[in-house]
Write a protein that holds these residues in place. Sequence first.
Motif, mmCIF file in Angstrom:
data_model
loop_
_atom_site.group_PDB
_atom_site.id
_atom_site.type_symbol
_atom_site.label_atom_id
_atom_site.label_comp_id
_atom_site.label_asym_id
_atom_site.label_seq_id
_atom_site.Cartn_x
_atom_site.Cartn_y
_atom_site.Cartn_z
ATOM 1 N N LYS A 348 1.888 -9.281 0.534
ATOM 2 C CA LYS A 348 1.814 -9.873 1.882
ATOM 3 C C LYS A 348 0.422 -9.681 2.491
ATOM 4 O O LYS A 348 -0.091 -10.564 3.197
ATOM 5 C CB LYS A 348 2.864 -9.227 2.787
ATOM 6 C CG LYS A 348 3.012 -9.883 4.166
ATOM 7 C CD LYS A 348 3.569 -11.293 4.068
ATOM 8 C CE LYS A 348 4.156 -11.784 5.397
ATOM 9 N NZ LYS A 348 3.237 -11.716 6.510
ATOM 10 N N ASP A 352 -1.714 -12.882 3.756
ATOM 11 C CA ASP A 352 -2.150 -13.010 5.153
ATOM 12 C C ASP A 352 -3.662 -12.948 5.310
ATOM 13 O O ASP A 352 -4.189 -13.298 6.379
ATOM 14 C CB ASP A 352 -1.524 -11.894 5.994
ATOM 15 C CG ASP A 352 -0.031 -12.058 6.172
ATOM 16 O OD1 ASP A 352 0.463 -13.194 6.009
ATOM 17 O OD2 ASP A 352 0.649 -11.045 6.457
ATOM 18 N N ASN A 353 -4.357 -12.473 4.254
ATOM 19 C CA ASN A 353 -5.812 -12.283 4.349
ATOM 20 C C ASN A 353 -6.517 -12.920 3.154
ATOM 21 O O ASN A 353 -7.028 -12.222 2.271
ATOM 22 C CB ASN A 353 -6.151 -10.788 4.418
ATOM 23 C CG ASN A 353 -5.574 -10.105 5.632
ATOM 24 O OD1 ASN A 353 -6.141 -10.157 6.728
ATOM 25 N ND2 ASN A 353 -4.431 -9.456 5.454
#
Length: 389
Positions: A348, A352-353
């Motif tokens: 995750k 997300d990055n």
Amino acid sequence: MKYSIYIRGRGWAFQLADSLNKENKLKYLVTSYPKFFVKKYNVPTNKIKSIIILEILVRSLRIINTYLKKIKSDFNQNLPAKITDSFADFIYSFFYLDNADIFLIGFGNSNLKLIKKAKEKNIKTIYFLNNSSPLFREKLKIEYNKLGLQENYQKEDENLTRKINQCIRNADFVGCISSFQRETYIDEGILDRKKALTTIMGVDTSVFYPKKIHNNKFIVLGAGNDFVRKGFKYLIEGFNNLNLPNSELWLVGNLDRNKINKVCKLKSNNYIFNSVNEFELPKFYNQSSIFCLPTLEEGAPIVISQAMACGLPVILTKNCQGPDVIDNGHNGFIINEMDSSIISEKIKFFYDNPNKIYEMGLSSAKFAKEKLSYDVMTKNITDFIEKTK
């Protein structure tokens, strides 16, 4: 100094032979593989001694064993390796002994006769380890039982284990391909630390390098042939629990879908790619976003170095070369084994990055090019020998 390599099979010995040859330090590579195959790794044919009968023997025995298993007849799953291992040691030590200064041997095989003959000729030997120590490998049996896959557990032949342990004690030096591997053997009392040469598993950076193939999906990649040993149950669960849009999980290796489905549910965005040629692997790495191998026990799986060389951030357990190659948070993460939740957390993070995928991937590729090439690995070996003359 001249080095000869003895191996039944191939492992990473062919790349080692290529690097030694570039330094004019290779005398011979003795292998069960045919010369036309070894040539793919840039080893000159005049320096290859091929005993192909050994490869024919072991593959024939495996076919017979597979047939016996299908008809539920009594069979010994370790018999092919056991017979061929002893046969290879005999043939190599009596018919293919040369006058090199150093013999590089082992790679998962036993070489007691070869070590004895080398000592008689005052030739030094480096015995290269393959997996973690026998007691540490016992955790695999526990995991197979926990997953209800007892019938699939394959324990190494006890006689072969005993011979390998004796090789470690008899060889002049012992090559370790990760610090983790080295410490398991030292902790078990099999390896004397003074004899240990540690050089981290290499990669051919002329084959494995960043060449990103445009892909609009977030792809998590794992690679390996043993579903249980590689911890793929926890990777599948960790990925699937997230339900990330526009994402896929790719597993590359000879994996049994029936076995997987017994312990976890595959989703429509979980893909398995079987029987991938080594030279086809870069296209899988270069289409992927991150690489994850939550292995339970290893020596040093080559796929980690390959993934890093192709510019992937990696998520690994400490039970391999992970601590040797990962600067936590810089080019990947070290995680606890058998923990789906921490795998979810790290996946995750990258999802997300996306900028971190790029930044940490660059760090992976830089580390691999500077410190993980086979040329660097070979120099570590030859420098070690030169210093201990």
